[in-house]
Design a protein around this motif. Structure first.
Motif, PDB file in Angstrom:
ATOM      1  N   GLU A   1     -34.592  51.152  31.494  1.00  0.00           N
ATOM      2  CA  GLU A   1     -35.206  50.865  30.526  1.00  0.00           C
ATOM      3  C   GLU A   1     -34.519  50.702  29.381  1.00  0.00           C
ATOM      4  O   GLU A   1     -34.511  50.646  29.132  1.00  0.00           O
ATOM      5  CB  GLU A   1     -35.906  51.607  30.560  1.00  0.00           C
ATOM      6  CG  GLU A   1     -37.991  51.510  31.684  1.00  0.00           C
ATOM      7  CD  GLU A   1     -37.783  50.228  31.582  1.00  0.00           C
ATOM      8  OE1 GLU A   1     -38.235  49.883  29.762  1.00  0.00           O
ATOM      9  OE2 GLU A   1     -38.691  49.266  31.870  1.00  0.00           O
ATOM     10  N   ALA A   2     -33.272  52.016  29.520  1.00  0.00           N
ATOM     11  CA  ALA A   2     -32.386  52.645  28.515  1.00  0.00           C
ATOM     12  C   ALA A   2     -31.413  51.678  28.166  1.00  0.00           C
ATOM     13  O   ALA A   2     -31.896  51.685  26.626  1.00  0.00           O
ATOM     14  CB  ALA A   2     -31.616  53.744  29.164  1.00  0.00           C
ATOM     15  N   GLU A   3     -30.913  50.429  29.210  1.00  0.00           N
ATOM     16  CA  GLU A   3     -30.127  49.613  28.797  1.00  0.00           C
ATOM     17  C   GLU A   3     -30.998  48.315  28.049  1.00  0.00           C
ATOM     18  O   GLU A   3     -29.880  48.321  27.308  1.00  0.00           O
ATOM     19  CB  GLU A   3     -29.961  49.026  30.424  1.00  0.00           C
ATOM     20  CG  GLU A   3     -28.678  48.061  29.745  1.00  0.00           C
ATOM     21  CD  GLU A   3     -27.470  48.108  29.581  1.00  0.00           C
ATOM     22  OE1 GLU A   3     -26.773  47.304  29.023  1.00  0.00           O
ATOM     23  OE2 GLU A   3     -26.858  50.144  29.187  1.00  0.00           O
ATOM     24  N   LYS A   4     -32.225  48.117  28.357  1.00  0.00           N
ATOM     25  CA  LYS A   4     -32.522  47.463  27.471  1.00  0.00           C
ATOM     26  C   LYS A   4     -32.796  47.884  26.441  1.00  0.00           C
ATOM     27  O   LYS A   4     -33.157  47.115  25.129  1.00  0.00           O
ATOM     28  CB  LYS A   4     -33.895  47.111  28.624  1.00  0.00           C
ATOM     29  CG  LYS A   4     -35.046  45.870  27.762  1.00  0.00           C
ATOM     30  CD  LYS A   4     -36.254  45.782  28.079  1.00  0.00           C
ATOM     31  CE  LYS A   4     -37.757  44.976  27.550  1.00  0.00           C
ATOM     32  NZ  LYS A   4     -38.933  44.881  28.686  1.00  0.00           N
ATOM     33  N   ALA A   5     -33.408  49.119  25.803  1.00  0.00           N
ATOM     34  CA  ALA A   5     -33.271  49.954  24.818  1.00  0.00           C
ATOM     35  C   ALA A   5     -32.263  49.573  24.098  1.00  0.00           C
ATOM     36  O   ALA A   5     -32.126  49.123  22.476  1.00  0.00           O
ATOM     37  CB  ALA A   5     -34.658  51.141  24.640  1.00  0.00           C
ATOM     38  N   ARG A   6     -31.160  50.082  24.243  1.00  0.00           N
ATOM     39  CA  ARG A   6     -30.072  50.110  23.492  1.00  0.00           C
ATOM     40  C   ARG A   6     -29.182  48.337  23.013  1.00  0.00           C
ATOM     41  O   ARG A   6     -29.250  48.465  22.452  1.00  0.00           O
ATOM     42  CB  ARG A   6     -28.637  50.543  24.671  1.00  0.00           C
ATOM     43  CG  ARG A   6     -28.313  52.043  24.901  1.00  0.00           C
ATOM     44  CD  ARG A   6     -27.443  52.408  25.799  1.00  0.00           C
ATOM     45  NE  ARG A   6     -26.982  51.821  26.538  1.00  0.00           N
ATOM     46  CZ  ARG A   6     -27.877  52.726  27.997  1.00  0.00           C
ATOM     47  NH1 ARG A   6     -27.995  53.813  27.671  1.00  0.00           N
ATOM     48  NH2 ARG A   6     -27.335  52.284  29.172  1.00  0.00           N
ATOM     49  N   LYS A   7     -29.664  47.300  24.477  1.00  0.00           N
ATOM     50  CA  LYS A   7     -29.956  46.311  23.701  1.00  0.00           C
ATOM     51  C   LYS A   7     -30.639  45.800  22.844  1.00  0.00           C
ATOM     52  O   LYS A   7     -29.762  44.922  21.457  1.00  0.00           O
ATOM     53  CB  LYS A   7     -29.685  45.366  25.063  1.00  0.00           C
ATOM     54  CG  LYS A   7     -28.868  45.321  26.054  1.00  0.00           C
ATOM     55  CD  LYS A   7     -29.196  44.189  27.266  1.00  0.00           C
ATOM     56  CE  LYS A   7     -27.672  44.657  28.303  1.00  0.00           C
ATOM     57  NZ  LYS A   7     -28.060  43.791  29.272  1.00  0.00           N
ATOM     58  N   GLU A   8     -31.719  46.035  23.340  1.00  0.00           N
ATOM     59  CA  GLU A   8     -32.832  45.731  21.672  1.00  0.00           C
ATOM     60  C   GLU A   8     -31.850  46.436  20.344  1.00  0.00           C
ATOM     61  O   GLU A   8     -32.090  45.184  19.587  1.00  0.00           O
ATOM     62  CB  GLU A   8     -33.977  46.375  22.338  1.00  0.00           C
ATOM     63  CG  GLU A   8     -34.637  45.706  22.929  1.00  0.00           C
ATOM     64  CD  GLU A   8     -36.166  45.933  23.737  1.00  0.00           C
ATOM     65  OE1 GLU A   8     -36.536  47.489  23.162  1.00  0.00           O
ATOM     66  OE2 GLU A   8     -36.786  44.969  25.317  1.00  0.00           O
TER      67      GLU A   8
ATOM     68  N   ALA B   1     -29.258  46.976  19.698  1.00  0.00           N
ATOM     69  CA  ALA B   1     -27.994  46.661  18.702  1.00  0.00           C
ATOM     70  C   ALA B   1     -27.930  45.449  18.192  1.00  0.00           C
ATOM     71  O   ALA B   1     -27.753  45.128  17.301  1.00  0.00           O
ATOM     72  CB  ALA B   1     -27.189  46.223  20.188  1.00  0.00           C
ATOM     73  N   ALA B   2     -29.462  44.710  19.471  1.00  0.00           N
ATOM     74  CA  ALA B   2     -30.316  43.442  18.476  1.00  0.00           C
ATOM     75  C   ALA B   2     -29.879  43.427  17.722  1.00  0.00           C
ATOM     76  O   ALA B   2     -30.153  42.260  15.969  1.00  0.00           O
ATOM     77  CB  ALA B   2     -30.777  42.445  19.795  1.00  0.00           C
ATOM     78  N   LYS B   3     -31.319  44.575  16.911  1.00  0.00           N
ATOM     79  CA  LYS B   3     -31.741  44.484  16.000  1.00  0.00           C
ATOM     80  C   LYS B   3     -31.360  45.477  15.011  1.00  0.00           C
ATOM     81  O   LYS B   3     -31.039  44.335  13.679  1.00  0.00           O
ATOM     82  CB  LYS B   3     -33.000  46.068  15.731  1.00  0.00           C
ATOM     83  CG  LYS B   3     -33.827  46.089  14.948  1.00  0.00           C
ATOM     84  CD  LYS B   3     -34.624  47.380  14.885  1.00  0.00           C
ATOM     85  CE  LYS B   3     -35.681  46.654  13.959  1.00  0.00           C
ATOM     86  NZ  LYS B   3     -37.025  48.357  14.219  1.00  0.00           N
ATOM     87  N   GLY B   4     -30.013  45.666  14.804  1.00  0.00           N
ATOM     88  CA  GLY B   4     -28.526  45.947  14.509  1.00  0.00           C
ATOM     89  C   GLY B   4     -28.385  44.552  13.205  1.00  0.00           C
ATOM     90  O   GLY B   4     -27.716  45.248  12.976  1.00  0.00           O
ATOM     91  N   ARG B   5     -27.976  43.787  14.565  1.00  0.00           N
ATOM     92  CA  ARG B   5     -27.272  42.821  14.164  1.00  0.00           C
ATOM     93  C   ARG B   5     -27.901  41.771  13.213  1.00  0.00           C
ATOM     94  O   ARG B   5     -27.244  40.868  12.190  1.00  0.00           O
ATOM     95  CB  ARG B   5     -26.468  41.606  15.445  1.00  0.00           C
ATOM     96  CG  ARG B   5     -25.561  42.488  15.861  1.00  0.00           C
ATOM     97  CD  ARG B   5     -24.780  41.634  16.847  1.00  0.00           C
ATOM     98  NE  ARG B   5     -25.934  41.361  17.731  1.00  0.00           N
ATOM     99  CZ  ARG B   5     -26.055  41.498  19.563  1.00  0.00           C
ATOM    100  NH1 ARG B   5     -25.405  43.177  19.468  1.00  0.00           N
ATOM    101  NH2 ARG B   5     -26.877  41.202  19.940  1.00  0.00           N
ATOM    102  N   ILE B   6     -29.480  41.909  13.336  1.00  0.00           N
ATOM    103  CA  ILE B   6     -29.739  40.940  12.793  1.00  0.00           C
ATOM    104  C   ILE B   6     -31.022  41.569  11.631  1.00  0.00           C
ATOM    105  O   ILE B   6     -30.178  41.269   9.819  1.00  0.00           O
ATOM    106  CB  ILE B   6     -31.416  41.077  13.023  1.00  0.00           C
ATOM    107  CG1 ILE B   6     -31.426  39.826  14.802  1.00  0.00           C
ATOM    108  CG2 ILE B   6     -32.574  40.256  12.042  1.00  0.00           C
ATOM    109  CD1 ILE B   6     -32.437  39.800  15.606  1.00  0.00           C
ATOM    110  N   GLU B   7     -29.996  42.230  11.330  1.00  0.00           N
ATOM    111  CA  GLU B   7     -30.912  43.652   9.514  1.00  0.00           C
ATOM    112  C   GLU B   7     -29.799  43.103   8.824  1.00  0.00           C
ATOM    113  O   GLU B   7     -28.840  43.991   9.193  1.00  0.00           O
ATOM    114  CB  GLU B   7     -30.698  44.698  10.519  1.00  0.00           C
ATOM    115  CG  GLU B   7     -31.937  44.839  10.540  1.00  0.00           C
ATOM    116  CD  GLU B   7     -32.935  46.693  10.999  1.00  0.00           C
ATOM    117  OE1 GLU B   7     -32.014  46.984  10.329  1.00  0.00           O
ATOM    118  OE2 GLU B   7     -33.996  46.630  11.439  1.00  0.00           O
ATOM    119  N   PRO B   8     -29.909  43.259   7.495  1.00  0.00           N
ATOM    120  CA  PRO B   8     -28.769  42.834   6.222  1.00  0.00           C
ATOM    121  C   PRO B   8     -27.699  44.085   6.520  1.00  0.00           C
ATOM    122  O   PRO B   8     -28.829  45.604   6.641  1.00  0.00           O
ATOM    123  CB  PRO B   8     -29.731  42.091   5.625  1.00  0.00           C
ATOM    124  CG  PRO B   8     -30.533  42.701   5.681  1.00  0.00           C
ATOM    125  CD  PRO B   8     -31.047  43.057   7.235  1.00  0.00           C
TER     126      PRO B   8
END
Length: 248
Positions: free
Chosen positions: A232-239, A241-248
């Motif tokens: 669950e922690a690894e999933k949260a980290r990936k989410e 990280a993905a959110k950080g890449r999408i946001e300007p």
């Protein structure tokens, strides 16, 4: 907040936790060793064999009856969709005894494979404990969802498993010390009745001592829960990280 408003600790909480741990330990032992039904399935074939043989001294009838009741016990479990490992082990044990007795023509040999298995199991408990990996820990680790974590991360629990394995090994050795001389000196009926009488009491004593040792030991480390939490922690980290890449 006044002293009256402050939450107070529940003095019964430690006792409740201890009772919960003991109840979990008891339930796990019943699951691992088959409970009352498993004991009945262990005793019934041998009891039927010695009863019939005592009455008519017919090896073939006694052996077939013992094997038949073992098969029936497995079929009943299959129909009810219950766990069949204890019943299957009983069938294999009885089958070995039947084959061995039929080959030698000696009715006492019906009991010999089981006696040899008991001796081997006793030695396995002792040898694995001396090697630092007590057998009872290997058996119960998956049941308690701790696998082998007790070996390196829970020394108090490893000590309890070692004590329990010593108890199993010595109790089974004492049982063998009674049965093997009887195999040579007693007749088939005498050996059979003593063996039936020694099926349950030593087993219950070993299970009780195991429960006592584990009830006083530290609680098991749930490695499955740890793995789920890590996933669950690894999933949260990936989410994140993905959110950080999408946001300007």
């Amino acid at each position: 907040m006044t002293s009256v408003d402050k939450p107070t600790a529940d003095p019964s909480a430690p006792d409740q936790d201890a009772r919960t741990d003991k109840a979990v330990t008891e339930a796990a032992l019943f699951e691992a060793f088959g409970g009352v039904r498993g004991m009945v399935e262990t005793v019934l074939p041998g009891l039927l064999f010695v009863t019939i043989y005592t009455i008519n001294k017919n090896l073939h009838v006694s052996a077939i009856a013992a094997l038949a009741v073992s098969v029936v016990l497995v079929v009943v479990r299959l129909v009810r969709r219950d766990t069949v490992k204890h019943a299957f082990s009983g069938v294999f044990g009885v089958a070995f005894g039947v084959v061995f007795a039929m080959m030698t023509g000696n009715a006492k040999d019906f009991y010999l494979p089981g006696m040899i298995y008991t001796l081997g199991l006793a030695l396995a408990y002792i040898v694995t404990t001396l090697a630092g990996v007590p057998l009872i820990g290997l058996i119960l680790g998956p049941v308690f969802k701790e696998n082998l974590s007790w070996r390196t991360r829970n020394p108090g629990r490893k000590k309890a498993y070692a004590k329990a394995s010593w108890a199993w090994g010595l109790i089974l050795l004492a049982k063998c010390a009674i049965l093997f001389p009887l195999y040579w000196w007693a007749d088939t009926a005498q050996l059979g009745w003593v063996l039936v009488a020694l099926k349950i009491p030593p087993f219950l004593l070993a299970v009780y001592l195991t429960w006592v040792f584990l009830a006083k030991a530290p609680p098991p480390i749930d490695v499955f829960a740890e793995m789920e939490a890590e996933e669950e922690a690894e999933k949260a980290r990936k989410e994140a990280a993905a959110k950080g890449r999408i946001e300007p």
